[in-house]
Design an enzyme around this catalytic site. Structure first.
Site, PDB file in Angstrom:
ATOM      1  N   LYS A  56      10.911  -1.006   8.251  1.00 27.27           N
ATOM      2  CA  LYS A  56      10.273  -0.068   7.266  1.00 27.27           C
ATOM      3  C   LYS A  56       9.611   0.882   7.960  1.00 27.27           C
ATOM      4  O   LYS A  56       9.538   1.926   7.627  1.00 27.27           O
ATOM      5  CB  LYS A  56       9.537  -1.144   6.418  1.00 27.27           C
ATOM      6  CG  LYS A  56      10.219  -1.768   5.417  1.00 27.27           C
ATOM      7  CD  LYS A  56       9.431  -3.009   4.712  1.00 27.27           C
ATOM      8  CE  LYS A  56      10.553  -4.018   4.013  1.00 27.27           C
ATOM      9  NZ  LYS A  56       9.695  -5.149   3.345  1.00 27.27           N
ATOM     10  N   GLN A 100       3.756  -7.691   3.956  1.00 28.20           N
ATOM     11  CA  GLN A 100       5.185  -8.463   4.175  1.00 28.20           C
ATOM     12  C   GLN A 100       4.994  -9.779   3.550  1.00 28.20           C
ATOM     13  O   GLN A 100       4.394 -10.797   3.855  1.00 28.20           O
ATOM     14  CB  GLN A 100       5.635  -8.553   5.503  1.00 28.20           C
ATOM     15  CG  GLN A 100       7.100  -8.873   5.783  1.00 28.20           C
ATOM     16  CD  GLN A 100       8.143  -8.209   4.970  1.00 28.20           C
ATOM     17  OE1 GLN A 100       8.198  -6.906   4.962  1.00 28.20           O
ATOM     18  NE2 GLN A 100       8.976  -8.951   4.323  1.00 28.20           N
ATOM     19  N   ASP A 123       5.035  -1.175  -2.966  1.00 23.37           N
ATOM     20  CA  ASP A 123       5.933  -2.180  -2.880  1.00 23.37           C
ATOM     21  C   ASP A 123       6.055  -2.814  -4.069  1.00 23.37           C
ATOM     22  O   ASP A 123       6.964  -3.704  -4.451  1.00 23.37           O
ATOM     23  CB  ASP A 123       5.695  -3.215  -1.560  1.00 23.37           C
ATOM     24  CG  ASP A 123       6.972  -3.827  -1.398  1.00 23.37           C
ATOM     25  OD1 ASP A 123       7.988  -3.472  -1.243  1.00 23.37           O
ATOM     26  OD2 ASP A 123       6.927  -5.156  -0.991  1.00 23.37           O
TER      27      ASP A 123
END
Ligand code: NAP
Length: 285
Positions: A56, A100, A123
């Site tokens: 990412k 994450q 996200d």
């Protein structure tokens, strides 16, 4: 039946990045040269998570953004992670925050996801963002299902009125996937570990999404003739959640593994980060 369409996420992600690089250049120009920043938070030592975070960060740099890595030890508490998120929420240089998944088990992941400021939730992991998305209000969608929707749209796969079956109901994948397909007027069934006669339910799917987390768990011979098969899974043996070799001869379109859903997840995260940066300075995308 002719050869199925390959829903090539790798190629679409590359094209998306080229377009995003131009938008980033415009943001930088109007921000006195300051690069937009995606902050990534990695907690613990899981090697797969470390790889995803690295990928990412690399994608950020490819489009001209900056990424700021926050790395916390395995023993981090919920309070310590919340403090790190608060600092990023308060930092005007940071436009997007990625925490994450998964975090170590002593941490309350839901509480931490929900601490991310809505405008920085690129996200799409907050309950508020999920609720707004499900209600059809503006919000960043969860990156993996939102990436799948981009892929379906790019290949002009019809959704309205079709029977969609999503296998898996996790907060970041199965549930938002079902809501996104429902918002587009598919007739959606969500399956999970207590679903009875899964092969029969899967066999009704005109659009099938495998999001189970078990290698080749969805058998090719369960797949309906002509179905569109989306395989969100990825496992070390380079297979997904669907037994693709035997599904391909039956389906009309499918996502390859690797090279289907994975690259679109990252491209969508970056696209939503760019959008957050544009909004911050008042440019409509
Ligand atoms: P998860 O949180 O483990 O959820 C798995 C889901 O599958 C759960 O809802 C579970 O049901 C269901 N399930 C488990 N066993 C089942 C069974 N026997 N029959 C029917 N359903 C069953 O996984 P996730 O995070 O959603 O990830 C799913 C897959 O997507 C994984 O392979 C993961 O690697 C992949 N993934 C890919 C990306 C990407 O960027 N490409 C991103 C995220 C995830 P219950 O709710 O009843 O337990």
């Amino acid at each position: 039946m002719g050869d199925p369409i390959v829903l090539d996420g790798k190629t679409l992600a590359k094209a998306t990045e080229a377009e995003l690089a131009q938008r980033v250049a415009r943001v930088v120009e109007r921000s006195d040269g300051a690069l937009p920043v995606l902050a990534t938070i990695l907690v613990g030592d899981d090697p797969a998570s470390a790889t995803y975070v690295k990928m990412k960060g690399n994608a950020c740099r490819r489009v001209g953004m900056d990424s700021r890595r926050v790395t916390l030890p395995e023993a981090t508490s919920t309070e310590e992670l919340l403090a790190a998120i608060d600092a990023l929420n308060d930092d005007p240089a940071v436009q997007g925050i990625l925490l994450q998944h998964p975090v170590p088990s002593q941490i309350d992941e839901r509480v931490c996801f929900d601490r991310i400021a809505l405008e920085k939730d690129v996200d799409g992991v907050t309950a508020l963002g999920f609720g707004r998305m499900a209600m059809g209000e503006p919000a960043f969608g969860s990156a993996t299902p939102a990436g799948i929707m981009r892929l379906l749209d790019h290949y002009e796969i019809p959704i309205e009125g079709r029977r969609a079956v999503v296998v898996g109901r996790s907060p970041i994948l199965g549930k938002p996937m079902a809501a996104m397909l429902l918002n587009r007027n598919a007739t959606v069934t969500v399956c999970h570990s207590r679903t009875r006669d899964l092969p029969a339910v899967v066999g009704e799917a005109e659009i099938l999404v495998g999001a189970v987390g078990r290698p080749e768990f969805i058998r090719g011979d369960w797949v309906r003739e002509g179905a569109v098969v989306i395989d969100a899974g990825y496992h070390p043996a380079k297979v997904g959640d669907v037994e693709l070799a035997s599904a391909i001869p039956r389906c009309s379109a499918y996502t390859p593994v690797p090279g289907g859903v994975g690259p679109m997840t990252i491209a969508t995260l970056i696209a939503q980060s760019v959008e957050a940066a544009e909004r911050r300075i008042g440019i409509a995308s």
